[in-house]
Write an enzyme that holds these catalytic residues in place. Structure first.
Site, short mmCIF file in Angstrom:
data_model
loop_
_atom_site.label_atom_id
_atom_site.label_comp_id
_atom_site.label_asym_id
_atom_site.label_seq_id
_atom_site.Cartn_x
_atom_site.Cartn_y
_atom_site.Cartn_z
N THR A 2 0.82 -1.22 0.00
CA THR A 2 0.00 0.00 0.00
C THR A 2 0.85 1.27 0.00
O THR A 2 0.32 2.37 -0.08
CB THR A 2 -0.92 0.03 1.24
OG1 THR A 2 -0.10 -0.13 2.41
CG2 THR A 2 -1.95 -1.08 1.20
N GLN A 56 4.13 3.93 -1.24
CA GLN A 56 4.51 4.53 -2.53
C GLN A 56 5.15 3.49 -3.46
O GLN A 56 4.70 3.27 -4.59
CB GLN A 56 5.51 5.67 -2.30
CG GLN A 56 6.12 6.18 -3.60
CD GLN A 56 7.26 7.16 -3.42
OE1 GLN A 56 7.11 8.33 -3.72
NE2 GLN A 56 8.41 6.71 -2.95
N SER A 59 18.40 1.41 2.64
CA SER A 59 18.25 2.87 2.46
C SER A 59 19.58 3.61 2.57
O SER A 59 20.46 3.25 3.36
CB SER A 59 17.32 3.39 3.56
OG SER A 59 17.41 4.79 3.66
N GLU A 100 19.88 6.20 4.07
CA GLU A 100 19.96 6.69 5.46
C GLU A 100 20.99 5.90 6.26
O GLU A 100 21.51 6.37 7.26
CB GLU A 100 18.60 6.55 6.14
CG GLU A 100 17.63 7.68 5.85
CD GLU A 100 18.02 8.99 6.54
OE1 GLU A 100 18.21 8.97 7.76
OE2 GLU A 100 18.12 10.00 5.85
N TYR A 134 15.51 4.70 12.78
CA TYR A 134 15.10 4.12 11.49
C TYR A 134 16.32 3.54 10.76
O TYR A 134 16.30 2.39 10.30
CB TYR A 134 14.43 5.20 10.63
CG TYR A 134 14.28 4.84 9.17
CD1 TYR A 134 13.25 4.00 8.73
CD2 TYR A 134 15.18 5.32 8.20
CE1 TYR A 134 13.11 3.66 7.39
CE2 TYR A 134 15.05 4.98 6.86
CZ TYR A 134 14.01 4.15 6.45
OH TYR A 134 13.88 3.82 5.13
P1 NAP Z 1 5.93 3.97 2.56
O1 NAP Z 1 5.16 4.72 1.54
O2 NAP Z 1 6.04 4.51 3.94
O3 NAP Z 1 5.32 2.48 2.62
C1 NAP Z 1 5.61 1.60 3.67
C2 NAP Z 1 4.68 0.42 3.56
O4 NAP Z 1 4.92 -0.45 4.68
C3 NAP Z 1 3.19 0.76 3.61
O5 NAP Z 1 2.52 -0.08 2.72
C4 NAP Z 1 2.82 0.44 5.04
O6 NAP Z 1 1.46 0.16 5.22
C5 NAP Z 1 3.66 -0.82 5.21
N1 NAP Z 1 3.77 -1.22 6.62
C6 NAP Z 1 4.10 -0.46 7.68
N2 NAP Z 1 4.08 -1.19 8.80
C7 NAP Z 1 3.71 -2.44 8.44
C8 NAP Z 1 3.51 -3.65 9.14
N3 NAP Z 1 3.67 -3.72 10.47
N4 NAP Z 1 3.16 -4.76 8.46
C9 NAP Z 1 2.98 -4.70 7.12
N5 NAP Z 1 3.15 -3.59 6.39
C10 NAP Z 1 3.52 -2.47 7.05
O7 NAP Z 1 7.43 3.74 2.07
P2 NAP Z 1 8.00 3.80 0.57
O8 NAP Z 1 8.47 5.19 0.29
O9 NAP Z 1 7.08 3.13 -0.34
O10 NAP Z 1 9.32 2.94 0.74
C11 NAP Z 1 9.29 1.51 0.57
C12 NAP Z 1 10.43 0.90 1.34
O11 NAP Z 1 11.67 1.44 0.88
C13 NAP Z 1 10.41 1.17 2.83
O12 NAP Z 1 10.94 0.05 3.47
C14 NAP Z 1 11.34 2.35 3.01
O13 NAP Z 1 11.87 2.37 4.31
C15 NAP Z 1 12.37 2.04 1.96
N6 NAP Z 1 13.06 3.20 1.38
C16 NAP Z 1 12.35 4.23 0.88
C17 NAP Z 1 13.02 5.29 0.28
C18 NAP Z 1 12.26 6.45 -0.30
O14 NAP Z 1 12.90 7.48 -0.56
N7 NAP Z 1 10.97 6.32 -0.57
C19 NAP Z 1 14.42 5.27 0.18
C20 NAP Z 1 15.11 4.17 0.69
C21 NAP Z 1 14.43 3.12 1.27
P3 NAP Z 1 0.37 1.34 5.48
O15 NAP Z 1 0.00 1.86 4.12
O16 NAP Z 1 -0.73 0.63 6.17
O17 NAP Z 1 1.04 2.38 6.33
O1 G4F Z 2 11.64 13.94 3.20
P1 G4F Z 2 12.34 13.49 4.42
O2 G4F Z 2 11.52 13.22 5.61
O3 G4F Z 2 13.20 12.23 3.99
P2 G4F Z 2 14.47 11.51 4.66
O4 G4F Z 2 14.59 11.82 6.10
O5 G4F Z 2 15.65 11.83 3.80
O6 G4F Z 2 14.08 9.98 4.53
C1 G4F Z 2 13.53 9.45 3.33
O7 G4F Z 2 14.55 9.00 2.50
C2 G4F Z 2 15.31 7.90 3.03
C3 G4F Z 2 16.39 7.56 1.97
O8 G4F Z 2 17.52 8.35 2.18
C4 G4F Z 2 14.39 6.73 3.26
F1 G4F Z 2 15.09 5.67 3.72
C5 G4F Z 2 13.33 7.13 4.28
O9 G4F Z 2 12.42 6.05 4.44
C6 G4F Z 2 12.56 8.33 3.74
O10 G4F Z 2 11.85 7.92 2.60
O11 G4F Z 2 13.45 14.58 4.84
C7 G4F Z 2 14.41 15.02 3.91
C8 G4F Z 2 15.17 16.20 4.51
C9 G4F Z 2 15.72 15.95 5.93
O12 G4F Z 2 17.01 16.49 5.99
C10 G4F Z 2 14.79 16.74 6.83
O13 G4F Z 2 15.38 17.21 8.03
O14 G4F Z 2 14.26 17.29 4.63
C11 G4F Z 2 14.44 17.90 5.91
N1 G4F Z 2 13.20 18.59 6.27
C12 G4F Z 2 13.11 19.94 6.48
N2 G4F Z 2 11.86 20.26 6.81
C13 G4F Z 2 12.00 18.05 6.49
C14 G4F Z 2 11.15 19.11 6.83
N3 G4F Z 2 11.57 16.78 6.41
C15 G4F Z 2 10.25 16.53 6.67
N4 G4F Z 2 9.78 15.27 6.57
N5 G4F Z 2 9.39 17.55 7.02
C16 G4F Z 2 9.79 18.85 7.13
O15 G4F Z 2 8.99 19.73 7.44
#
Ligand code: NAP
Ligand code: G4F
Length: 375
Positions: free
Chosen positions: A11, A13, A127, A129, A176
């Protein structure tokens, strides 16, 4: 023969983009979604009626739940673990929950695969991160640790390039990121110890119109969309740039607005650098990893980095606003106890071994996200 894939985190992104891709590739997709009191299937609405898509209820923190799903689909070809508590700031407030989902959840899948003898290929969503505070440096093509002590500092800044790749050491900066490191190492261990075809994609930030609304890119673009709509809804209409402050409205228009002022965009740290790509491109890399004969970990990124400030510049200028300073407030509430200051990936391995490169530029991404709120 039709392949079957299980997606944990369907569900989210990435889960929604990956489902689209796999269905296009002819797969049968089993999406695992946790129980929620409200509908959490917004991003996959368009595929719910696809006969090759099946939604099953399950929670990655519940060993029994994971085991029973894998038992039911034991002939599955590919398993993608995208489930996570993925918000870094939230992980400081709910560290134990983040650990259970983002860290231990991965173990629950891997151990269930071993216990049941499931032969599927496995993808772990690692990630950037995990790099946290750390980076490597290129100095005229050399790595930082290859440069004699003292030399680096004598060189002009312009020829030192900071980056992260598969060899960069992890120095996580949040609960995280620590949970992701544990899951990453668990994936490697199960690959080496049990011979599982398990790959981890170390993905840098990837975004798009399906991104959660509390991540910074979506928060910014949503606010801009609301602002533009708000301006258009003003009594006198708006073609140019007006500031949503009472006193400015009086100065510009000679009278106050006849509707409530739109709250300003409240953000935290604007100086952090992120390597932002488009999520639709990144799920292709996940799939490509599992098509390789041998499992491997890959950095997936654009290789370009921008500050939040630069994101604001491009996003606001796409709707004709060059100076956004009066529209944005920096609010301590959105600062984190620890920050990741600099992320810029190097994805040479993915390019060479998978043939993967991103298709969308930073500017494409920002404009796509702003437009999604204007359409
Ligand atoms: P997201 O939109 O936050 O999606 C996370 C998914 O995990 C959602 O479907 C959520 O369900 C599900 N989930 C949370 N807790 C759960 C549980 N206890 N059991 C089963 N499902 C659960 O994250 P995303 O951006 O698609 O990212 C996908 C993956 O890549 C994540 O593991 C994230 O940490 C990792 N990642 C993301 C990025 C990025 O920039 N997007 C970068 C690096 C790594 P609900 O819809 O119910 O909340
Ligand atoms: O958009 P963010 O919350 O993403 P962040 O922390 O980089 O994490 C995302 O990317 C990771 C991959 O590197 C994933 F693993 C993780 O699951 C997630 O998808 O924040 C980006 C930057 C940070 O430096 C934060 O401090 O934006 C800065 N920021 C400034 N103002 C903010 C805000 N972030 C959020 N969420 N909200 C603010 O108002």
């Amino acid at each position: 023969m039709t392949k079957t894939a299980i997606i944990f985190g369907v569900t989210g992104q990435d889960g929604s983009h990956l489902s689209d891709l796999l269905l296009l590739e002819g797969y049968t997709v089993v999406g695992v979604a946790r129980r929620a009191s409200t509908d959490n299937t917004q991003r996959i609405k368009h595929i719910l009626t696809n006969p090759r898509f099946e939604l099953v209820q399950g929670d990655i923190t519940d060993t029994h739940s994971v085991l029973s799903i894998l038992k039911k689909y034991e002939d599955v070809d590919e398993i993608y673990n995208l489930a996570a508590q993925s918000h870094v700031a939230v992980s400081f407030k709910q560290p134990a929950l983040t650990w259970d989902i983002t860290g231990k959840g991965c173990l629950n899948i891997l151990q269930s695969m071993v216990d049941l003898g499931v032969q599927a290929r496995f993808y772990q969503a690692s990630s950037s991160e995990m790099f946290g505070k750390n980076y490597d440096e290129h100095v005229r093509g050399a790595r930082r640790d290859e440069i004699p002590k003292g030399v680096c500092c004598d060189l002009p800044k312009s020829i030192r390039v900071k980056y992260q790749d598969e060899d960069t050491k992890f120095l996580p900066q949040s609960p995280y990121a620590i949970a992701k490191c544990a899951a990453h190492h668990m994936t490697r261990l199960f690959r080496e110890a049990y011979g599982i075809h398990a790959s981890a994609g170390i993905l840098f930030n990837h975004e798009g119109p399906r991104r959660g609304e509390t991540f910074v890119t979506r928060k910014i673009t949503k606010w801009i969309g609301e602002y533009v709509n708000w301006l258009e809804g003003c009594e006198f209409g708006s073609t140019g740039i007006v500031l949503p402050k009472h006193e400015d409205m009086v100065r510009i228009h000679g009278r106050p607005l006849n509707k409530p002022e739109l709250p300003k965009l409240r953000l935290g740290n604007l100086e952090a650098f992120r390597d932002w790509g488009y999520a639709g491109d990144y799920v292709e890399a996940m799939w490509m990893m599992l098509q390789k004969d041998s499992p491997q970990d890959y950095v997936i990124c654009t290789g370009e980095t921008h500050t939040i400030r630069e994101f604001l510049d491009v996003a606001f200028s796409s709707v004709g606003i060059d100076d956004w300073n009066d529209l944005v407030v920096q609010d301590p509430e959105f600062y984190r106890p620890a920050e990741v200051d600099y992320l810029k990936g190097k994805s040479d391995r993915a390019k060479k071994e998978l043939g993967w490169t991103p298709k969308h530029s930073f500017e494409d991404l920002v404009i796509m996200m702003v437009n999604s709120y204007l359409e």
